[in-house]
Design a protein around this motif. Structure first.
Motif, short mmCIF file in Angstrom:
data_model
loop_
_atom_site.label_atom_id
_atom_site.label_comp_id
_atom_site.label_asym_id
_atom_site.label_seq_id
_atom_site.Cartn_x
_atom_site.Cartn_y
_atom_site.Cartn_z
N LEU A 21 0.85 -1.18 -0.14
CA LEU A 21 0.07 -0.01 -0.10
C LEU A 21 0.76 1.30 -0.22
O LEU A 21 0.52 2.13 -0.83
N VAL A 22 1.84 1.23 0.79
CA VAL A 22 2.93 2.50 0.93
C VAL A 22 3.29 2.75 -0.50
O VAL A 22 3.51 3.93 -0.95
N ASN A 23 3.72 1.70 -1.12
CA ASN A 23 4.60 1.78 -2.55
C ASN A 23 3.81 2.18 -3.55
O ASN A 23 3.93 2.89 -4.64
N VAL A 24 2.37 1.60 -3.40
CA VAL A 24 1.31 1.91 -4.59
C VAL A 24 0.94 3.43 -4.33
O VAL A 24 0.56 3.96 -5.22
N ALA A 25 1.12 3.81 -3.15
CA ALA A 25 0.61 5.50 -3.01
C ALA A 25 1.38 6.62 -3.73
O ALA A 25 0.78 7.50 -4.14
N ALA A 34 4.76 16.12 -1.28
CA ALA A 34 4.34 16.30 -0.09
C ALA A 34 3.01 15.41 -0.09
O ALA A 34 2.65 14.49 0.69
N ALA A 35 2.31 15.20 -1.18
CA ALA A 35 1.22 14.37 -1.36
C ALA A 35 1.42 13.00 -1.20
O ALA A 35 0.86 12.16 -0.49
N SER A 36 2.64 12.49 -1.69
CA SER A 36 2.98 11.19 -1.52
C SER A 36 3.28 10.85 -0.06
O SER A 36 2.94 9.80 0.39
N GLN A 37 3.93 11.78 0.70
CA GLN A 37 4.17 11.50 2.08
C GLN A 37 2.79 11.60 3.11
O GLN A 37 2.60 10.60 3.83
N ILE A 38 1.79 12.24 2.66
CA ILE A 38 0.58 12.64 3.20
C ILE A 38 -0.06 11.19 3.06
O ILE A 38 -0.42 10.37 4.03
N LEU A 39 0.02 10.50 1.82
CA LEU A 39 -0.81 9.43 1.24
C LEU A 39 -0.08 8.17 2.10
O LEU A 39 -0.87 7.34 2.82
N LEU A 42 -1.33 8.41 5.65
CA LEU A 42 -2.72 7.92 5.91
C LEU A 42 -2.75 6.59 5.62
O LEU A 42 -3.65 5.56 6.06
N ALA A 43 -1.94 5.70 5.22
CA ALA A 43 -1.74 4.37 4.98
C ALA A 43 -1.41 3.75 6.54
O ALA A 43 -1.31 2.32 6.67
N ALA A 44 -0.77 4.31 7.17
CA ALA A 44 0.11 3.92 8.21
C ALA A 44 -0.58 2.92 9.24
O ALA A 44 -0.24 1.88 9.97
N PRO A 45 -2.14 3.64 9.51
CA PRO A 45 -2.90 2.65 10.56
C PRO A 45 -3.21 1.22 10.06
O PRO A 45 -3.47 0.55 10.90
N ASN A 46 -2.86 1.21 8.82
CA ASN A 46 -3.01 -0.30 8.33
C ASN A 46 -2.01 -1.49 8.94
O ASN A 46 -2.15 -2.68 8.84
N ILE A 47 -0.96 -0.95 9.67
CA ILE A 47 0.07 -1.92 10.16
C ILE A 47 -0.64 -2.24 11.33
O ILE A 47 -0.25 -3.44 11.87
N LEU A 48 -1.67 -1.93 11.86
CA LEU A 48 -2.64 -2.34 13.22
C LEU A 48 -3.11 -3.73 12.90
O LEU A 48 -3.16 -4.49 13.64
N PHE A 49 -3.13 -4.18 11.22
CA PHE A 49 -4.03 -5.35 11.04
C PHE A 49 -2.74 -6.37 11.17
O PHE A 49 -3.20 -7.61 11.84
#
Length: 143
Positions: A21-25, A34-39, A42-49
């Protein structure tokens, strides 16, 4: 405490899913760093899975109360990925699909669906036959 090896594998696959997900962003925000870093943020909470599957693997009985929350998270993931499909199809038909990595969303959706189904259908014998809790509090005698 009973370990569930299948969920250790699921935790590893969730880590792969997160980094995918991080690489697809990146391609979705190519004009702006900056938009790439923001995306990515935003993907970071997926690590909770990955963490949730890890804890389910360690002690399924203890952390089973969080399973509905994990199922809900997978459902939200599937719902949001479904919104990405029209954009990806538009990018394909516009001819801008060369080097497009957004197609990784398709296997991610498949994985999310498979993981949600396993979570929905997986039952443990220890929790199915457990007697209901007593309505009276336990008394502990101290001398």
């Amino acid at each position: 405490m009973r370990r569930t090896p299948l969920f250790f594998a699921f935790a590893g696959l969730e880590l792969i899913r997160y980094f995918t997900l991080v690489n697809v962003a990146g391609p979705f925000s190519a004009p702006s760093v900056a938009a790439s870093q923001i995306l990515r943020l935003l993907a970071a909470p997926n690590i909770l899975f990955a963490a949730a599957f890890f804890f389910l693997a360690i002690d399924r009985e203890r952390y089973a109360v969080y399973q509905p929350l994990l199922i809900l998270g997978k459902a939200v993931s599937l719902f949001s990925a479904a919104f990405a499909i029209p954009g990806m199809l538009g990018k394909l038909f516009s001819g801008a699909s060369a080097g497009f990595t957004g197609w990784a969303v398709i296997p991610i959706m498949g994985w999310d669906l498979a993981a949600a189904l396993v979570l929905l259908l997986w039952k443990t014998p220890e929790t199915e036959h457990r007697p209901p809790p007593s309505p009276e509090p336990e008394l502990v005698e101290t001398e």
